[in-house]
Design a protein around this motif. Sequence first.
Motif, mmCIF file in Angstrom:
data_model
loop_
_atom_site.group_PDB
_atom_site.id
_atom_site.type_symbol
_atom_site.label_atom_id
_atom_site.label_comp_id
_atom_site.label_asym_id
_atom_site.label_seq_id
_atom_site.Cartn_x
_atom_site.Cartn_y
_atom_site.Cartn_z
ATOM 1 N N TYR A 1 0.406 -2.237 5.112
ATOM 2 C CA TYR A 1 -0.788 -3.080 5.026
ATOM 3 C C TYR A 1 -0.393 -4.535 5.322
ATOM 4 N N CYS B 1 -1.518 0.082 9.386
ATOM 5 C CA CYS B 1 -1.600 0.778 8.099
ATOM 6 C C CYS B 1 -2.506 1.998 8.258
ATOM 7 N N CYS C 1 -3.580 3.736 5.596
ATOM 8 C CA CYS C 1 -4.285 3.933 4.326
ATOM 9 C C CYS C 1 -5.729 3.460 4.444
ATOM 10 N N THR D 1 -7.928 3.694 -0.724
ATOM 11 C CA THR D 1 -6.567 4.042 -1.144
ATOM 12 C C THR D 1 -5.784 2.799 -1.529
ATOM 13 N N VAL D 2 -5.936 1.728 -0.737
ATOM 14 C CA VAL D 2 -5.239 0.478 -1.042
ATOM 15 C C VAL D 2 -5.716 -0.075 -2.378
ATOM 16 N N HIS D 3 -7.036 -0.030 -2.627
ATOM 17 C CA HIS D 3 -7.573 -0.543 -3.890
ATOM 18 C C HIS D 3 -7.088 0.283 -5.069
ATOM 19 N N CYS E 1 0.871 -1.179 0.000
ATOM 20 C CA CYS E 1 0.000 0.000 0.000
ATOM 21 C C CYS E 1 0.912 1.234 0.000
ATOM 22 N N TYR F 1 -4.347 1.968 -5.224
ATOM 23 C CA TYR F 1 -2.913 1.681 -5.390
ATOM 24 C C TYR F 1 -2.711 0.398 -6.182
ATOM 25 N N MET F 2 -3.431 -0.653 -5.799
ATOM 26 C CA MET F 2 -3.336 -1.910 -6.530
ATOM 27 C C MET F 2 -3.913 -1.790 -7.932
ATOM 28 N N TRP G 1 -6.597 -7.832 -2.903
ATOM 29 C CA TRP G 1 -5.750 -7.139 -1.938
ATOM 30 C C TRP G 1 -6.529 -6.019 -1.278
ATOM 31 N N GLY G 2 -6.475 -5.964 0.031
ATOM 32 C CA GLY G 2 -7.140 -4.888 0.748
ATOM 33 C C GLY G 2 -8.539 -5.227 1.195
#
Length: 262
Positions: free
Chosen positions: A107, A114, A116, A120-122, A102, A124-125, A260-261
């Motif tokens: 994360y 984390c 984030c 935000t994590v989604h 992340c 980023y991925m 992820w996330g």
Amino acid sequence: KIHSVAGKIAAAGGLMTRRPFRAPHHLTSQVALIGGGQSPSPGEVSLAHNGVLFLDELPEFGRSVLEVLRQPLEERRVVVSRARYSVEYPANFILVAAMNPCPCGYYNHPARECVCSPGTVHRYMGRISGPLMDRIDLHVEVTPVAPAELAAAAPGEPSAAIRERVVRARGMQAERFRNLPGVHTNAMMNSAMLAEYCRLDAASAALLERAMERLALSARAYDRIRRVARTIADLAGRGRIGASDVAEAINYRSLDRGGWGQ
């Protein structure tokens, strides 16, 4: 020849004697990565031919820059077509990419929180498209190592032993493809070869089918799982693919579909 055309070999350099290792910065342009330009020249993917292309901080590369990797990863060549010319460069490289989980980097960290948000994590991925992720065989999450483990420095398996196992597996593949010109490794198998050399027993086929449904994997991921399972069996010296080989190969698809996330 590639490095000579690109002007990367000094006059006294002569022939290259070591496989190339290329690690372009994440601000590298699309032309610099794939090749072309007003005076056509090979890009980083061709300069890494028969070697390694390392992309650190993968999501920091521009989306359009990453998308041009699709053709060379699939076809091991690059075709650049412009109004004045069309050129083809070889691009048979091993792609190795690294990234944080992340933006803040924590994360799934066992000890640090984390900061984030899930969105935000989604996002980023999401900078790495599903089709590109499909073309990467192994997704390995590297968890943090505790300071006590670093201090212990327990001896691991020696590189010589690993090399011996890899050489033995490559020997099995050379024998498998001895009558197929241009095919040297499991990664180079097409669909017809997969059907012949990567047959699954009932248990393995059922396991893979369940994983396809549960993880919503693509047809390309299905083929790559079979190739990886074949290689895992080769490294273990087994002639047939077993359920454990398929299960291990499936574990290497953890980032395939944006889980992820979640």
